[in-house]
Scaffold this active site. Sequence first.
Site, PDB file in Angstrom:
ATOM      1  N   THR A 128      -0.266  12.392   4.534  1.00  0.00           N
ATOM      2  CA  THR A 128      -0.553  11.047   5.003  1.00  0.00           C
ATOM      3  C   THR A 128      -0.904  11.002   6.495  1.00  0.00           C
ATOM      4  O   THR A 128      -0.448  11.860   7.264  1.00  0.00           O
ATOM      5  CB  THR A 128       0.691  10.160   4.750  1.00  0.00           C
ATOM      6  OG1 THR A 128       0.567   8.941   5.458  1.00  0.00           O
ATOM      7  CG2 THR A 128       1.970  10.827   5.224  1.00  0.00           C
ATOM      8  N   ASP A 129      -1.635   9.962   6.886  1.00  0.00           N
ATOM      9  CA  ASP A 129      -1.941   9.753   8.308  1.00  0.00           C
ATOM     10  C   ASP A 129      -0.686   9.427   9.123  1.00  0.00           C
ATOM     11  O   ASP A 129      -0.674   9.554  10.345  1.00  0.00           O
ATOM     12  CB  ASP A 129      -2.986   8.632   8.479  1.00  0.00           C
ATOM     13  CG  ASP A 129      -2.603   7.304   7.845  1.00  0.00           C
ATOM     14  OD1 ASP A 129      -1.497   7.187   7.283  1.00  0.00           O
ATOM     15  OD2 ASP A 129      -3.427   6.360   7.921  1.00  0.00           O
ATOM     16  N   GLU A 130       0.396   9.021   8.413  1.00  0.00           N
ATOM     17  CA  GLU A 130       1.584   8.568   9.139  1.00  0.00           C
ATOM     18  C   GLU A 130       2.276   9.697   9.902  1.00  0.00           C
ATOM     19  O   GLU A 130       3.125   9.443  10.750  1.00  0.00           O
ATOM     20  CB  GLU A 130       2.563   7.888   8.177  1.00  0.00           C
ATOM     21  CG  GLU A 130       1.924   6.699   7.491  1.00  0.00           C
ATOM     22  CD  GLU A 130       2.912   5.782   6.782  1.00  0.00           C
ATOM     23  OE1 GLU A 130       4.068   5.702   7.208  1.00  0.00           O
ATOM     24  OE2 GLU A 130       2.495   5.143   5.802  1.00  0.00           O
ATOM     25  N   TYR A 152      10.323   8.692   6.489  1.00  0.00           N
ATOM     26  CA  TYR A 152       9.306   9.090   5.502  1.00  0.00           C
ATOM     27  C   TYR A 152       8.260   9.987   6.161  1.00  0.00           C
ATOM     28  O   TYR A 152       7.982  11.098   5.687  1.00  0.00           O
ATOM     29  CB  TYR A 152       8.626   7.850   4.906  1.00  0.00           C
ATOM     30  CG  TYR A 152       7.285   8.151   4.252  1.00  0.00           C
ATOM     31  CD1 TYR A 152       7.216   8.945   3.115  1.00  0.00           C
ATOM     32  CD2 TYR A 152       6.095   7.656   4.798  1.00  0.00           C
ATOM     33  CE1 TYR A 152       5.988   9.246   2.521  1.00  0.00           C
ATOM     34  CE2 TYR A 152       4.866   7.949   4.208  1.00  0.00           C
ATOM     35  CZ  TYR A 152       4.812   8.749   3.077  1.00  0.00           C
ATOM     36  OH  TYR A 152       3.602   9.043   2.506  1.00  0.00           O
ATOM     37  N   LYS A 156       7.309  14.012   5.604  1.00  0.00           N
ATOM     38  CA  LYS A 156       5.977  14.483   5.207  1.00  0.00           C
ATOM     39  C   LYS A 156       5.456  15.486   6.249  1.00  0.00           C
ATOM     40  O   LYS A 156       4.859  16.508   5.894  1.00  0.00           O
ATOM     41  CB  LYS A 156       4.997  13.308   5.073  1.00  0.00           C
ATOM     42  CG  LYS A 156       5.261  12.398   3.890  1.00  0.00           C
ATOM     43  CD  LYS A 156       5.123  13.081   2.539  1.00  0.00           C
ATOM     44  CE  LYS A 156       3.702  13.481   2.219  1.00  0.00           C
ATOM     45  NZ  LYS A 156       3.599  14.004   0.822  1.00  0.00           N
TER      46      LYS A 156
HETATM   47  P1  NAD Z   1       4.506   7.156  -5.661  1.00  0.00           P
HETATM   48  O1  NAD Z   1       5.822   6.814  -5.022  1.00  0.00           O
HETATM   49  O2  NAD Z   1       3.752   6.107  -6.385  1.00  0.00           O
HETATM   50  O3  NAD Z   1       4.699   8.361  -6.686  1.00  0.00           O
HETATM   51  C1  NAD Z   1       5.517   9.451  -6.419  1.00  0.00           C
HETATM   52  C2  NAD Z   1       5.725  10.191  -7.730  1.00  0.00           C
HETATM   53  O4  NAD Z   1       6.531  11.358  -7.454  1.00  0.00           O
HETATM   54  C3  NAD Z   1       6.466   9.367  -8.787  1.00  0.00           C
HETATM   55  O5  NAD Z   1       5.842   9.518 -10.044  1.00  0.00           O
HETATM   56  C4  NAD Z   1       7.859   9.981  -8.800  1.00  0.00           C
HETATM   57  O6  NAD Z   1       8.500   9.863 -10.064  1.00  0.00           O
HETATM   58  C5  NAD Z   1       7.564  11.418  -8.421  1.00  0.00           C
HETATM   59  N1  NAD Z   1       8.722  12.094  -7.812  1.00  0.00           N
HETATM   60  C6  NAD Z   1       9.501  11.626  -6.803  1.00  0.00           C
HETATM   61  N2  NAD Z   1      10.470  12.510  -6.534  1.00  0.00           N
HETATM   62  C7  NAD Z   1      10.279  13.562  -7.373  1.00  0.00           C
HETATM   63  C8  NAD Z   1      10.949  14.788  -7.554  1.00  0.00           C
HETATM   64  N3  NAD Z   1      12.025  15.120  -6.808  1.00  0.00           N
HETATM   65  N4  NAD Z   1      10.498  15.639  -8.485  1.00  0.00           N
HETATM   66  C9  NAD Z   1       9.412  15.320  -9.252  1.00  0.00           C
HETATM   67  N5  NAD Z   1       8.742  14.167  -9.128  1.00  0.00           N
HETATM   68  C10 NAD Z   1       9.174  13.291  -8.185  1.00  0.00           C
HETATM   69  O7  NAD Z   1       3.648   7.777  -4.479  1.00  0.00           O
HETATM   70  P2  NAD Z   1       2.068   7.713  -4.243  1.00  0.00           P
HETATM   71  O8  NAD Z   1       1.757   6.493  -3.470  1.00  0.00           O
HETATM   72  O9  NAD Z   1       1.368   7.998  -5.497  1.00  0.00           O
HETATM   73  O10 NAD Z   1       1.884   8.936  -3.252  1.00  0.00           O
HETATM   74  C11 NAD Z   1       1.591  10.251  -3.737  1.00  0.00           C
HETATM   75  C12 NAD Z   1       1.451  11.200  -2.562  1.00  0.00           C
HETATM   76  O11 NAD Z   1       0.408  10.743  -1.703  1.00  0.00           O
HETATM   77  C13 NAD Z   1       2.712  11.278  -1.699  1.00  0.00           C
HETATM   78  O12 NAD Z   1       2.908  12.615  -1.336  1.00  0.00           O
HETATM   79  C14 NAD Z   1       2.396  10.414  -0.482  1.00  0.00           C
HETATM   80  O13 NAD Z   1       3.074  10.879   0.655  1.00  0.00           O
HETATM   81  C15 NAD Z   1       0.891  10.623  -0.369  1.00  0.00           C
HETATM   82  N6  NAD Z   1       0.151   9.510   0.261  1.00  0.00           N
HETATM   83  C16 NAD Z   1       0.308   8.224  -0.207  1.00  0.00           C
HETATM   84  C17 NAD Z   1      -0.437   7.203   0.373  1.00  0.00           C
HETATM   85  C18 NAD Z   1      -0.332   5.770  -0.130  1.00  0.00           C
HETATM   86  O14 NAD Z   1      -0.945   4.878   0.445  1.00  0.00           O
HETATM   87  N7  NAD Z   1       0.387   5.492  -1.206  1.00  0.00           N
HETATM   88  C19 NAD Z   1      -1.308   7.466   1.430  1.00  0.00           C
HETATM   89  C20 NAD Z   1      -1.445   8.786   1.876  1.00  0.00           C
HETATM   90  C21 NAD Z   1      -0.704   9.801   1.277  1.00  0.00           C
END
Ligand code: NAD
Length: 324
Positions: A128-130, A152, A156
């Site tokens: 993430t950009d964060e 968070y 990351k």
């Molecule tokens: P989300 O919270 O919707 O999904 C996370 C998934 O991971 C869920 O299905 C959860 O059940 C699973 N999970 C959590 N802990 C787990 C564990 N210990 N073992 C196995 N599975 C586990 O998140 P998202 O928004 O889909 O984000 C996905 C990735 O993208 C993350 O790594 C996040 O940091 C990154 N990201 C998200 C965004 C955003 O805007 N949402 C932006 C940039 C990067």
Amino acid sequence: MPTRLLVTGGAGFIGSHYVRSLLSGSATPDGVQVTVLDKLTYAGNRANLAPVEGHAGLRFVRGDICDPDLVGELVKDADQIVHFAAESHVDRSIAGGDEFVRTNVLGTQTLLSAALRSGVERFVQVSTDEVYGSIAEGSWPEGHPLAPNSPYAASKAASDLVALSYHRTHGLDVRVTRCSNNYGPYQFPEKVIPLFVTRLLTGGRVPLYGDGSQIREWLHVDDHVRGVELVRTAGAPGEVYHLGGGTELTNRELTGLLLRACGADWDRVERVTDRLGHDRRYALDWSKSRDRLGYHPRRDFTEGLAATVAWYREHPEWWGAPDG
Ligand code: NAD
């Protein structure tokens, strides 16, 4: 032989979008076989994979990325890992960081260690950009020092650094993507867009942090997963790639657009105390991904937001609307 992908967090918002886009529309996906490893926390939902459920190219395993025995077994059958699984909500990390460090740092380390042991050929770390903190003007290039503010973001950043250390120390082919805020269907209604939309559609009020002047860049999840796939297939080992190019909006501007899309007025907005350590602005310089991978966002924000609001309107059963 198809490439065997282990996709962690494949039942979450972005991971499931990635899996659906790889598998949907083709009985024999573009040379890939997908195993999803997901713990199904509150944020994970099997229904997110319903459109590809039963697909010959999909296997689902419920489990924890911190479980070395399970991960060790699954990694033996994987050529490549695309790692989405994470605790991902900043507010929850402020309330308590334990699960964030466990899943995001220890879980990533568990995967990397198993990947190295089994000779996995590629590991894509989705980030993430964060991790960069906050920037008043301009945008961050990939080499910018990390200065995360929330637990968070810190977890990351730590996992990115551990992942890159496996490249430098052990030569593992690790590629890191860093993306801006995503929006789209199937996002759990705790993040701002689905939270506001689902509350507005059910007559509720929505909480706006502080003066609403924080700036975020919004990218449709379609564009994010296309970027991740470009990095997986055309990126280079040890490199970080920014996936940006979304639409910059203050939270106040975003709130105005969501109110309009849901046919509601400003009297539905409640001002709440600002989030602790709230970053003012994030902005990625994504020219490297554009120039080296041909990455370019395609979804227009106005159209993408309207489609997202329509999706929540049409799928009340997915988000548990009172009459859904
Ligand atoms: P989300 O919270 O919707 O999904 C996370 C998934 O991971 C869920 O299905 C959860 O059940 C699973 N999970 C959590 N802990 C787990 C564990 N210990 N073992 C196995 N599975 C586990 O998140 P998202 O928004 O889909 O984000 C996905 C990735 O993208 C993350 O790594 C996040 O940091 C990154 N990201 C998200 C965004 C955003 O805007 N949402 C932006 C940039 C990067």
